[in-house]
Design a protein around this motif. Sequence first.
Motif, short mmCIF file in Angstrom:
data_model
loop_
_atom_site.label_atom_id
_atom_site.label_comp_id
_atom_site.label_asym_id
_atom_site.label_seq_id
_atom_site.Cartn_x
_atom_site.Cartn_y
_atom_site.Cartn_z
N ILE A 106 1.07 -1.01 -0.34
CA ILE A 106 -0.30 -0.35 -0.09
C ILE A 106 0.55 1.04 -0.58
CG2 ILE A 106 -0.01 0.34 2.41
CD1 ILE A 106 -3.11 1.42 2.35
N SER A 107 0.65 2.78 -0.40
CA SER A 107 1.18 3.85 -0.73
C SER A 107 0.74 4.54 -1.25
CB SER A 107 2.18 3.67 -2.26
OG SER A 107 1.34 2.94 -3.24
N ASN B 294 -5.98 13.15 -1.94
CA ASN B 294 -5.02 12.02 -1.61
C ASN B 294 -5.81 10.18 -1.03
OD1 ASN B 294 -3.47 14.28 -1.03
ND2 ASN B 294 -2.50 13.72 0.80
N LYS B 295 -5.21 9.56 -2.11
CA LYS B 295 -6.04 7.91 -1.74
C LYS B 295 -4.40 6.76 -1.14
CE LYS B 295 -8.93 9.47 -5.33
NZ LYS B 295 -10.33 8.97 -7.26
N THR B 296 -5.17 6.06 -1.51
CA THR B 296 -4.17 5.09 -1.44
C THR B 296 -4.39 3.63 -1.99
OG1 THR B 296 -5.81 3.38 -0.23
CG2 THR B 296 -4.52 4.64 1.42
N TYR B 297 -3.12 3.24 -2.99
CA TYR B 297 -3.06 2.50 -4.12
C TYR B 297 -2.61 0.97 -3.14
CZ TYR B 297 -0.86 1.11 -8.06
OH TYR B 297 -0.68 -0.26 -9.23
N ASN C 110 0.81 -0.04 7.94
CA ASN C 110 1.24 1.41 7.82
C ASN C 110 2.59 1.57 7.06
OD1 ASN C 110 1.40 3.10 10.64
ND2 ASN C 110 0.84 1.07 11.49
N SER C 111 2.50 2.84 6.22
CA SER C 111 3.77 2.61 5.40
C SER C 111 4.26 3.79 4.89
CB SER C 111 2.45 2.26 3.75
OG SER C 111 2.92 2.40 2.15
N VAL D 266 0.98 6.14 4.78
CA VAL D 266 -0.16 5.57 4.62
C VAL D 266 -0.09 5.24 6.16
CG1 VAL D 266 -1.90 4.36 3.38
CG2 VAL D 266 -0.61 5.80 2.28
N TYR D 267 -1.48 5.80 7.08
CA TYR D 267 -1.89 4.37 7.76
C TYR D 267 -3.65 4.61 7.44
CZ TYR D 267 -3.99 3.43 12.25
OH TYR D 267 -4.56 3.08 13.33
N GLN D 268 -3.54 2.60 7.33
CA GLN D 268 -5.34 2.58 7.08
C GLN D 268 -5.41 1.52 8.29
OE1 GLN D 268 -5.72 -0.66 4.38
NE2 GLN D 268 -6.55 1.22 3.27
#
Length: 808
Positions: free
Chosen positions: A610-611, A619-622, A749-750, A757-759
């Motif tokens: 994830i990034s 902003n999005k997560t990929y 956590n990336s 990124v925190y998801q």
Amino acid sequence: MKRILLLTFIILGIFFNANAQFGMGGAQKSSVLGRVSITVLDSVTKAPIDYATISLISVKTTKSVNGGVTDAKGKLVLQNIAPNDYKLLIGFMGYKTKTVLVSTTPAKPDFNLGNVFISSTENSLAEVQVTGTKAVIENKIDRMVYNAEADGTNAGGDATDVMRKVPMLSVDMNGNVQLRGGAVRVLINGKPSGTMASSVADALKMIPAEQIKSVEVITSPSAKYDAEGSGGIINIITKKSNAQGVSGTVNASAGTRQNNGSFNLTAKTGRLSVNTSLGTNLAYAQNSRVVILNQTTLNNGSLNSVSQDGYSKWSRQGYNGSLGLDYDFNAYNNISTNVKMNSFSNGGPGASNYIINGLPATNVSDMDMTFNNLDWNVDYRKTSKKEGEEFSISAQLSSGRTPTSFSNILTSAAFPAGFQTISNNTGKNNEYTFQTDYTYPFTKTTTLEVGAKAILRDIKSQFDNAAQDFEYNQDVSSVYGVVSFELTKKLKFKGGVRGEYTQIDFNTQNSGVQKNDYFNLFPSAILSQTLKGNATLKLSYNRRLQRPGQSYLNPFRNESDQFNIMQGNPQLNPELSDNFELGYNTYIKGSIINASVFYRRTGGVIESSISPISENGTNKTYTSYINVGTAQTYGMNVFASYNPKPKWTLMTNIGLNTYEVTNTVLNISTGTFLNYNIFGRSAYGFGKGYNFELFGVVNSPRRTYQGKTDAMIFYGASFKKEILKKKGSIGINTLNPFNRDLHIQTVNNSVTATGTVYQSQNIYYPLRSFGVNFSYSFGKLKFTEKKKIKNDDTKQDQQQGGMGGVQQ
């Protein structure tokens, strides 16, 4: 491609030449099986005698090898009789026992006694009974076998229920299977299935437990098998009738979560056998709650926070059907063909409330994912007078279609009329396989196996925008050689090597056409020592390769959640693993203990990554897949079965393995974590066909290089009763009766070159269920299995059938 076909045809020519030499092995004991037919009549009235007891006794060993009772016309056909000299013992209450000599040969394996007359007597004759009990667990040199047909508690369940009882396997609440913490390849009768490739969990739910003869767990596959994943192979052997006439089974279950139905029919006359099956599966749509928090920070300093709280109302439905023909030209030549079709569809509507950087929004979504598969195989097998010698040629076509569609309508202050996104994709996967194998036994203890195989894969992905279409071609050719022999009477060896050449070409929108090819050697070796008390000690090594499957490669952008984009990666390299195992197996007063320790080193481990990305000012997560690094895994597994009382069985399976991934280039070092899974089962037979079972499953938290998924705990019970003279069963079952939902949290956590990124993702699965089931068998059933093509080399998305999306 030319080199692949040339190599394959050279090997085929060698094997055809070997085939031409059949018959030179001498007149040794044959592996050809025939049948013995008889009609029993009263010597005075000439009337047929039904329920006369027949027992076939070996002249050499004086042991019973087969038997049965006559039908209403006084007829009986004994199948799978090896050529030899026998005594046929005929008995019936009130009649004299009669003995008839029977002799069969490889050239004439069938023996028809015609009408045999027996005479009455004033003395009562005790019936001759042929009985035999097969062990539930069998330990072989390269595999552990769970004989499901010997376990009466399986009635009324499906393949998922059976898998939970198999040594070394762990099954989550949706039916996804792992073998000692590693990915696993599931075969049906030794061959791959397009349905299994699309969704293992869904496919297992479509197989009634009563149709499973045994499950083979192969942790150390020999070089005969395709290069495969780190976990190993699970081979499900199904029952097939070999009795003259018509036989079949009917199974049905209904419940609060899902409904299943299946019908199987076999008709056999002479040397022709026809098998057909139909099945269906329907899971009710239920709301699954999804709570997600994404916090991203880009290197330019922009911050973004998106929280989501909503539901998805998924349903799942599917059907399958098959038709198979099997014909023996004579005692040495057999041809068979089978066509299998499967279709699964899952998805449904959903809605979520968003908070995007403090501002509210709503989203309405809809999703539909379909898996359609066709498998067609043709197999020719030739045996000889030399026991164990066999030559075979097989061909298989597998064709799959996976149409997928997503739609979203986002409404907020910025988009009061609603902002709509729609995406569609159709994945196509055509696979052509050609295979030949030859087995030659030099002696009773020394055997050579050689073979060649070619797999031609064509994967296409068609988007809404034709300019983005993706095509991936992969051609694999392989040859192998395996030898097995005894070093001493108690020490056995089996080893070999497999060579595989892979040629790949694919196109991407950004990079155009790209090509890659590589050659690998895969050695394997197993040493097995028999100890006192029938215990066994095994040491094994093998090297394996696992190529990414379609779901990992497809660059289609999955925007079912427009703030969490998912996409495959066609640049992935295969995983390579070296596996070492030390195993011990023993039987103590009816109890079974199987213990093993293992070490696995896997290079190029494939994991999701994830990034953060920025699109349209948001902003999005990929999420995609990468070769994250090298993993070292140490582990152990203990399986034990104990009977405190004759009708009470206690069973447990405990697995431990470490997780550690390192990559100096990407600066990744996860440290070492411990994973565990525990399965416990208690089954009790009350007599008169009543059976009760309790089971529980505990799976530890699972680590990835970026995050952690919480532990999973679930439990269930079933109560079954045999009915209709033990030909049928009826029962009730429940899963997690005291908890509606199973709450699973995943945190990632990336830290990447583009930002952080925190998801946090929380999913509440509606797992609680209650159901009833019914099964019925008719006709006379005896079982055989055929050798099939096995494609074991591609890594499949283990989450696709259960955890990929919120399913019921």
